[in-house]
Scaffold this motif. Structure first.
Motif, PDB file in Angstrom:
ATOM      1  N   LEU A   1      -3.721  12.984   4.291  1.00 46.46           N
ATOM      2  CA  LEU A   1      -5.178  13.046   4.359  1.00 46.46           C
ATOM      3  C   LEU A   1      -5.610  13.929   5.522  1.00 46.46           C
ATOM      4  CD1 LEU A   1      -6.013   9.258   3.804  1.00 46.46           C
ATOM      5  CD2 LEU A   1      -6.020  11.088   2.093  1.00 46.46           C
ATOM      6  N   ASP A   2      -6.800  14.510   5.398  1.00 46.44           N
ATOM      7  CA  ASP A   2      -7.360  15.291   6.491  1.00 46.44           C
ATOM      8  C   ASP A   2      -7.555  14.413   7.718  1.00 46.44           C
ATOM      9  OD1 ASP A   2      -7.452  17.473   4.846  1.00 46.44           O
ATOM     10  OD2 ASP A   2      -9.563  17.208   4.304  1.00 46.44           O
ATOM     11  N   VAL A   3      -7.552  15.036   8.890  1.00 48.63           N
ATOM     12  CA  VAL A   3      -7.616  14.277  10.151  1.00 48.63           C
ATOM     13  C   VAL A   3      -8.857  13.398  10.206  1.00 48.63           C
ATOM     14  CG1 VAL A   3      -7.828  14.486  12.650  1.00 48.63           C
ATOM     15  CG2 VAL A   3      -6.247  15.972  11.405  1.00 48.63           C
ATOM     16  N   SER A   4      -9.999  13.926   9.816  1.00 50.04           N
ATOM     17  CA  SER A   4     -11.234  13.138   9.881  1.00 50.04           C
ATOM     18  C   SER A   4     -11.187  11.963   8.912  1.00 50.04           C
ATOM     19  CB  SER A   4     -12.451  14.020   9.579  1.00 50.04           C
ATOM     20  OG  SER A   4     -12.365  14.572   8.276  1.00 50.04           O
TER      21      SER A   4
ATOM     22  N   MET B   1     -10.896   8.182  -0.786  1.00 48.59           N
ATOM     23  CA  MET B   1     -11.505   7.106  -1.575  1.00 48.59           C
ATOM     24  C   MET B   1     -10.457   6.386  -2.413  1.00 48.59           C
ATOM     25  SD  MET B   1     -15.126   8.753  -2.836  1.00 48.59           S
ATOM     26  CE  MET B   1     -15.445   7.360  -3.925  1.00 48.59           C
ATOM     27  N   GLN B   2      -9.513   7.134  -2.975  1.00 50.25           N
ATOM     28  CA  GLN B   2      -8.441   6.495  -3.736  1.00 50.25           C
ATOM     29  C   GLN B   2      -7.632   5.540  -2.855  1.00 50.25           C
ATOM     30  OE1 GLN B   2      -6.106   9.607  -5.520  1.00 50.25           O
ATOM     31  NE2 GLN B   2      -7.597  10.005  -7.142  1.00 50.25           N
ATOM     32  N   GLN B   3      -7.366   5.960  -1.613  1.00 54.22           N
ATOM     33  CA  GLN B   3      -6.607   5.087  -0.718  1.00 54.22           C
ATOM     34  C   GLN B   3      -7.415   3.837  -0.370  1.00 54.22           C
ATOM     35  OE1 GLN B   3      -3.775   4.074  -0.227  1.00 54.22           O
ATOM     36  NE2 GLN B   3      -2.826   5.580   1.134  1.00 54.22           N
ATOM     37  N   ARG B   4      -8.720   3.997  -0.158  1.00 56.73           N
ATOM     38  CA  ARG B   4      -9.553   2.826   0.124  1.00 56.73           C
ATOM     39  C   ARG B   4      -9.622   1.906  -1.093  1.00 56.73           C
ATOM     40  NH1 ARG B   4     -12.803   6.824   2.396  1.00 56.73           N
ATOM     41  NH2 ARG B   4     -14.536   6.477   0.978  1.00 56.73           N
ATOM     42  N   LEU B   5      -9.656   2.474  -2.290  1.00 51.92           N
ATOM     43  CA  LEU B   5      -9.646   1.655  -3.502  1.00 51.92           C
ATOM     44  C   LEU B   5      -8.333   0.893  -3.630  1.00 51.92           C
ATOM     45  CD1 LEU B   5     -10.914   0.728  -6.157  1.00 51.92           C
ATOM     46  CD2 LEU B   5      -9.979   2.807  -7.237  1.00 51.92           C
TER      47      LEU B   5
ATOM     48  N   VAL C   1       0.865  -1.190   0.000  1.00 55.52           N
ATOM     49  CA  VAL C   1       0.000   0.000   0.000  1.00 55.52           C
ATOM     50  C   VAL C   1       0.896   1.231   0.000  1.00 55.52           C
ATOM     51  CG1 VAL C   1      -1.752   1.300   1.252  1.00 55.52           C
ATOM     52  CG2 VAL C   1      -1.869  -1.204   1.184  1.00 55.52           C
ATOM     53  N   HIS C   2       0.847   1.989  -1.090  1.00 58.28           N
ATOM     54  CA  HIS C   2       1.686   3.175  -1.242  1.00 58.28           C
ATOM     55  C   HIS C   2       1.095   4.356  -0.482  1.00 58.28           C
ATOM     56  CE1 HIS C   2       4.134   1.542  -4.633  1.00 58.28           C
ATOM     57  NE2 HIS C   2       3.044   0.828  -4.841  1.00 58.28           N
ATOM     58  N   GLN C   3       1.974   5.270  -0.074  1.00 58.30           N
ATOM     59  CA  GLN C   3       1.518   6.491   0.589  1.00 58.30           C
ATOM     60  C   GLN C   3       0.611   7.288  -0.341  1.00 58.30           C
ATOM     61  OE1 GLN C   3       4.609   9.106   1.974  1.00 58.30           O
ATOM     62  NE2 GLN C   3       3.184  10.646   2.711  1.00 58.30           N
ATOM     63  N   ASN C   4       1.040   7.470  -1.581  1.00 60.48           N
ATOM     64  CA  ASN C   4       0.220   8.138  -2.578  1.00 60.48           C
ATOM     65  C   ASN C   4      -0.551   7.072  -3.342  1.00 60.48           C
ATOM     66  OD1 ASN C   4      -0.924   9.509  -4.721  1.00 60.48           O
ATOM     67  ND2 ASN C   4       0.883  10.763  -5.125  1.00 60.48           N
ATOM     68  N   PRO C   5      -1.864   6.981  -3.158  1.00 62.46           N
ATOM     69  CA  PRO C   5      -2.608   5.899  -3.804  1.00 62.46           C
ATOM     70  C   PRO C   5      -2.487   5.884  -5.321  1.00 62.46           C
ATOM     71  CG  PRO C   5      -4.094   7.586  -2.933  1.00 62.46           C
ATOM     72  CD  PRO C   5      -2.734   7.877  -2.377  1.00 62.46           C
TER      73      PRO C   5
ATOM     74  N   VAL D   1       1.282  -7.805   4.151  1.00 60.89           N
ATOM     75  CA  VAL D   1       0.973  -6.504   3.567  1.00 60.89           C
ATOM     76  C   VAL D   1       1.956  -5.480   4.117  1.00 60.89           C
ATOM     77  CG1 VAL D   1      -0.752  -4.697   3.277  1.00 60.89           C
ATOM     78  CG2 VAL D   1      -1.470  -7.093   3.341  1.00 60.89           C
ATOM     79  N   LEU D   2       2.567  -4.729   3.212  1.00 57.38           N
ATOM     80  CA  LEU D   2       3.485  -3.655   3.568  1.00 57.38           C
ATOM     81  C   LEU D   2       2.787  -2.327   3.286  1.00 57.38           C
ATOM     82  CD1 LEU D   2       6.663  -5.156   1.835  1.00 57.38           C
ATOM     83  CD2 LEU D   2       5.893  -5.511   4.187  1.00 57.38           C
ATOM     84  N   MET D   3       2.752  -1.448   4.287  1.00 57.72           N
ATOM     85  CA  MET D   3       2.038  -0.175   4.150  1.00 57.72           C
ATOM     86  C   MET D   3       2.995   0.978   4.407  1.00 57.72           C
ATOM     87  SD  MET D   3      -1.640  -0.844   6.029  1.00 57.72           S
ATOM     88  CE  MET D   3      -2.777  -2.088   5.412  1.00 57.72           C
ATOM     89  N   ASP D   4       3.094   1.879   3.452  1.00 56.36           N
ATOM     90  CA  ASP D   4       3.975   3.036   3.566  1.00 56.36           C
ATOM     91  C   ASP D   4       3.140   4.284   3.819  1.00 56.36           C
ATOM     92  OD1 ASP D   4       6.055   4.816   3.509  1.00 56.36           O
ATOM     93  OD2 ASP D   4       6.369   4.719   1.340  1.00 56.36           O
ATOM     94  N   GLU D   5       3.101   4.734   5.071  1.00 57.52           N
ATOM     95  CA  GLU D   5       2.353   5.943   5.449  1.00 57.52           C
ATOM     96  C   GLU D   5       0.938   5.924   4.843  1.00 57.52           C
ATOM     97  OE1 GLU D   5       3.421   8.171   7.508  1.00 57.52           O
ATOM     98  OE2 GLU D   5       5.605   8.300   7.419  1.00 57.52           O
TER      99      GLU D   5
END
Length: 258
Positions: free
Chosen positions: A182-185, A156-160, A94-98, A173-177
């Motif tokens: 993203l906004d706090v909420s 939404m892009q990150q969830r996709l 999972v990339h930081q920038n989706p 799974v490897l997740m980078d930031e």
């Protein structure tokens, strides 16, 4: 937990010329465990993650992985066809920038379905049905299955991207930031989603983050990196509530984390 880690890193170093981005790192990840790697920008945490996946070639060390398909393998010595097989099936990144993990010219459904097809699925009706189910699972309206990702918000892009990664039920799974930028909420909602999916699927995860709140929420153990080296490691609550290394103490007091 089983009697052996799913992933075992020993003496891992990554040098870029004279720069030691990662130096002598050791890390074990057990089945069903989440380990957070924390540190300020430039500490080497993302380089470590990319070396584990194979995006960056290590200078020295070993990375062993217990594969369902291939058995106990040395990832550094693994031939490219075998690495591609694992990256399509047993691993996810999972990339930081989706946008780095999505095909922006393909529909949302095609982004999810493409990974299924890469893993061997061929029945179009079943592929679309799984894509619909996963969009709903990551809280995207299934009616948007034919929309392009560029029309989605950042959250939404990150969830996709997460749906695309998890649709083949990877073990690692490897997740980078994953919540960076993203906004706090939106971050809070995404973190709740990630935590739920990790628990439901029994995922083993290495997550890189500069946000200690993310580390506390998601991880059982924390590794603290400074200038390419691990300076402290332990249970999440121990490291965050009673840090021993001076650098860890600075991180916890938010002096260095920005």
């Amino acid at each position: 937990m089983t009697d052996a880690p799913l992933l075992s890193v020993r003496g891992l170093s990554v040098h870029f010329g004279a720069l030691a981005a990662v130096e002598g790192v050791a890390l074990d990840l057990w089945p069903g465990e989440v380990v957070a790697v924390v540190g300020e920008s430039g500490s080497g945490k993302t380089t470590l993650l990319r070396a584990i996946h194979g995006f960056v070639a290590p200078t020295s060390g070993s990375i062993r992985y217990r594969s369902d398909r291939l058995g106990d393998v040395d990832l550094i010595a693994l031939e490219e066809p075998a690495r591609r097989l694992l990256s399509r099936t047993e691993w996810g990144f999972v990339h930081q920038n989706p946008r780095d993990g999505l095909r922006l010219s393909h529909s949302a459904g095609a982004n999810v379905g493409e990974r299924l097809m890469a893993a061997g699925a061929r029945h179009w009706g079943l592929i679309r049905a799984q894509a619909l189910a996963w969009l709903e699972r990551v809280e995207i309206d299934p009616s948007r299955i034919d929309d392009l990702p560029r029309t989605f918000s950042g959250g939404m892009q990150q969830r996709l991207q997460i749906a695309r990664v998890l649709v083949t039920s990877p073990r690692l799974v490897l997740m980078d930031e994953p919540t960076g930028g993203l906004d706090v909420s939106v971050q809070a909602r995404l973190l709740d989603l990630i935590k739920r999916l990790v628990a439901e699927l029994g995922l083993s995860v290495v997550v890189v983050t500069h946000d200690l709140g993310v580390a506390r929420l998601l991880a059982q153990r924390i590794i603290v990196m400074q200038r390419g080296r691990v300076v402290e490691a332990g249970l999440a609550d121990q490291v965050l509530d009673d840090p021993q290394h001076p650098y860890s103490q600075l991180l916890v007091s938010s002096v260095l984390v920005t």
